[in-house]
Design a protein around this motif. Structure first.
Motif, short mmCIF file in Angstrom:
data_model
loop_
_atom_site.label_atom_id
_atom_site.label_comp_id
_atom_site.label_asym_id
_atom_site.label_seq_id
_atom_site.Cartn_x
_atom_site.Cartn_y
_atom_site.Cartn_z
N MET A 1 13.53 -20.41 15.16
CA MET A 1 13.71 -19.73 13.87
C MET A 1 14.47 -18.43 14.10
N GLY A 2 15.53 -18.20 13.31
CA GLY A 2 16.32 -16.99 13.44
C GLY A 2 15.60 -15.80 12.83
N LYS A 3 16.29 -14.67 12.86
CA LYS A 3 15.74 -13.44 12.31
C LYS A 3 15.43 -13.62 10.82
N MET A 4 14.23 -13.22 10.43
CA MET A 4 13.81 -13.36 9.04
C MET A 4 13.85 -11.99 8.37
N PHE A 5 14.54 -11.92 7.22
CA PHE A 5 14.67 -10.66 6.52
C PHE A 5 13.44 -10.40 5.65
N ALA A 6 13.29 -9.13 5.25
CA ALA A 6 12.10 -8.71 4.50
C ALA A 6 11.84 -9.54 3.24
N PRO A 7 12.87 -9.80 2.38
CA PRO A 7 12.61 -10.61 1.19
C PRO A 7 12.09 -12.01 1.51
N GLU A 8 12.57 -12.59 2.62
CA GLU A 8 12.10 -13.92 3.02
C GLU A 8 10.64 -13.85 3.46
N GLN A 20 -3.68 -19.85 -0.87
CA GLN A 20 -4.94 -19.70 -0.14
C GLN A 20 -5.78 -18.52 -0.61
N GLN A 21 -5.24 -17.66 -1.48
CA GLN A 21 -5.92 -16.46 -1.98
C GLN A 21 -6.09 -15.37 -0.92
N ARG A 22 -5.79 -15.68 0.34
CA ARG A 22 -5.87 -14.66 1.39
C ARG A 22 -4.98 -15.07 2.56
N ILE A 23 -4.56 -14.08 3.33
CA ILE A 23 -3.82 -14.37 4.56
C ILE A 23 -4.40 -13.52 5.69
N ILE A 24 -4.24 -14.02 6.92
CA ILE A 24 -4.64 -13.30 8.13
C ILE A 24 -3.38 -13.01 8.93
N ILE A 25 -3.15 -11.75 9.22
CA ILE A 25 -1.91 -11.34 9.88
C ILE A 25 -1.70 -12.08 11.19
N LYS A 26 -2.74 -12.19 12.00
CA LYS A 26 -2.62 -12.82 13.31
C LYS A 26 -2.14 -14.26 13.19
N ASP A 27 -2.71 -15.00 12.23
CA ASP A 27 -2.33 -16.41 12.05
C ASP A 27 -0.90 -16.52 11.51
N SER A 35 6.42 -10.41 14.29
CA SER A 35 5.42 -9.56 14.93
C SER A 35 4.36 -9.10 13.93
N GLU A 36 3.17 -8.87 14.44
CA GLU A 36 2.08 -8.39 13.60
C GLU A 36 2.40 -7.02 13.02
N ALA A 37 3.09 -6.19 13.79
CA ALA A 37 3.46 -4.85 13.31
C ALA A 37 4.39 -4.93 12.11
N THR A 38 5.35 -5.86 12.16
CA THR A 38 6.28 -6.04 11.04
C THR A 38 5.54 -6.52 9.80
N LEU A 39 4.61 -7.45 9.99
CA LEU A 39 3.85 -7.96 8.86
C LEU A 39 2.95 -6.87 8.26
N ARG A 40 2.39 -6.02 9.09
CA ARG A 40 1.57 -4.92 8.57
C ARG A 40 2.41 -3.99 7.70
N THR A 41 3.64 -3.73 8.14
CA THR A 41 4.55 -2.89 7.36
C THR A 41 4.86 -3.54 6.02
N ASP A 42 5.11 -4.87 6.04
CA ASP A 42 5.37 -5.62 4.80
C ASP A 42 4.18 -5.52 3.85
N LEU A 43 2.98 -5.73 4.39
CA LEU A 43 1.78 -5.73 3.55
C LEU A 43 1.51 -4.35 2.96
N THR A 44 1.77 -3.31 3.74
CA THR A 44 1.57 -1.95 3.24
C THR A 44 2.51 -1.67 2.07
N LYS A 45 3.77 -2.07 2.24
CA LYS A 45 4.75 -1.87 1.17
C LYS A 45 4.38 -2.68 -0.07
N MET A 46 3.96 -3.91 0.13
CA MET A 46 3.61 -4.78 -0.99
C MET A 46 2.35 -4.29 -1.70
#
Length: 260
Positions: A1-8, A20-27, A35-46
């Motif tokens: 999988m190539g680089k995934m941009f923020a909107p994707e 699923q009504q919920r997500i787990i960052i690790k999964d 990366s988990e760090a990138t997902l945390r940044t996405d979730l904070t912004k959202m």
């Protein structure tokens, strides 16, 4: 999988939450190789935008998002404004036209107004309630688009009904949205319903957005109509001259209704 941009990434996050009504960052990190760090940044912004609520190690849909997706809840919000907008929208109609109504509560208000009018129309809709509102009208032919019935709503979503749109000449599409901005156009919170609405917008000769004041200058997760695809906006929002000028630059007619 190539680089995934923020909107994707954000689209995938909202799809998972809707499913699923919920997500787990690790999964999710392992699944989409981000990366988990990138997902945390996405979730904070959202979370700042009100799209989700952070939890320890993941996220859930906030209560107000659940309520917003409930049709009965949305139908009762700003009822007077929606009624005034629908009445103004009806002025755009001519006998013999084929129009399209989305599954929004504002489009349902327009359907209620049409049910009392003596006018011959063909109405294509993705809204189950909208179709039922009009099906007894002696001079209105109703075409209900096929699709999957959305839970907690009376709308259809998915691509099953898209093929029929190529066989019909749609004069006007009347649609609402969860949000509108010049940058994103018309946006909604259901990534599944958005796919059908994109096809509906593309099939229409003209697109009329029915937006009460709570929708203006607001963004949601997914765009279904760019600013250049919108022909008319009907709203109760008091527009500043600078905004009206910007709409004019994009060749968008703006009709502002008064609420008494």
């Amino acid at each position: 999988m190539g680089k995934m941009f923020a909107p994707e990434r954000r689209k995938i996050i909202m799809e998972k939450l809707n499913e699923q009504q919920r997500i787990i960052i690790k999964d999710l990190s392992k699944e989409i190789k981000v990366s988990e760090a990138t997902l945390r940044t996405d979730l904070t912004k959202m979370e700042e935008e009100g799209l989700l609520k952070r939890t320890h190690g993941g996220a859930i849909l906030p209560d107000d998002i659940d309520n917003e997706t409930s049709f009965s809840t949305r139908e009762q919000k700003n009822r007077d404004e929606k009624s005034a907008i629908a009445k103004k929208a009806a002025e755009l109609l001519s006998p013999g036209q084929c129009i399209m109504l989305d599954a929004s509560s504002t489009a349902l208000e327009l359907a209620r107004y049409l049910s009392d009018m003596q006018i011959r129309l063909t109405v294509v809709t993705s809204g189950i309630n909208t179709a039922l509102e009009l099906h007894d009208h002696p001079d209105i032919t109703v075409i209900l688009l096929g699709g999957i019935v959305k839970k907690g709503s009376y709308s259809l979503e998915g691509s099953l009904g898209i093929n029929i749109l190529s066989q019909i000449n749609i004069d006007l599409m009347f649609t609402s949205a969860n949000g509108f901005s010049f940058e994103s156009g018309l946006t909604d919170f259901s990534v599944y319903e958005v796919e059908l609405k994109k096809a509906m917008v593309n099939a229409a000769n003209r697109v009329v957005a029915l937006l009460d004041h709570t929708k203006i200058n607001k963004n949601s997760i997914a765009s279904f109509a760019s600013i250049d695809q919108i022909d008319t906006i009907i709203t109760d929002y008091a527009m500043q001259d600078s905004s009206l000028k910007k709409f004019k630059e994009h060749n968008i007619d703006v009709e502002v209704v008064a609420i008494y």
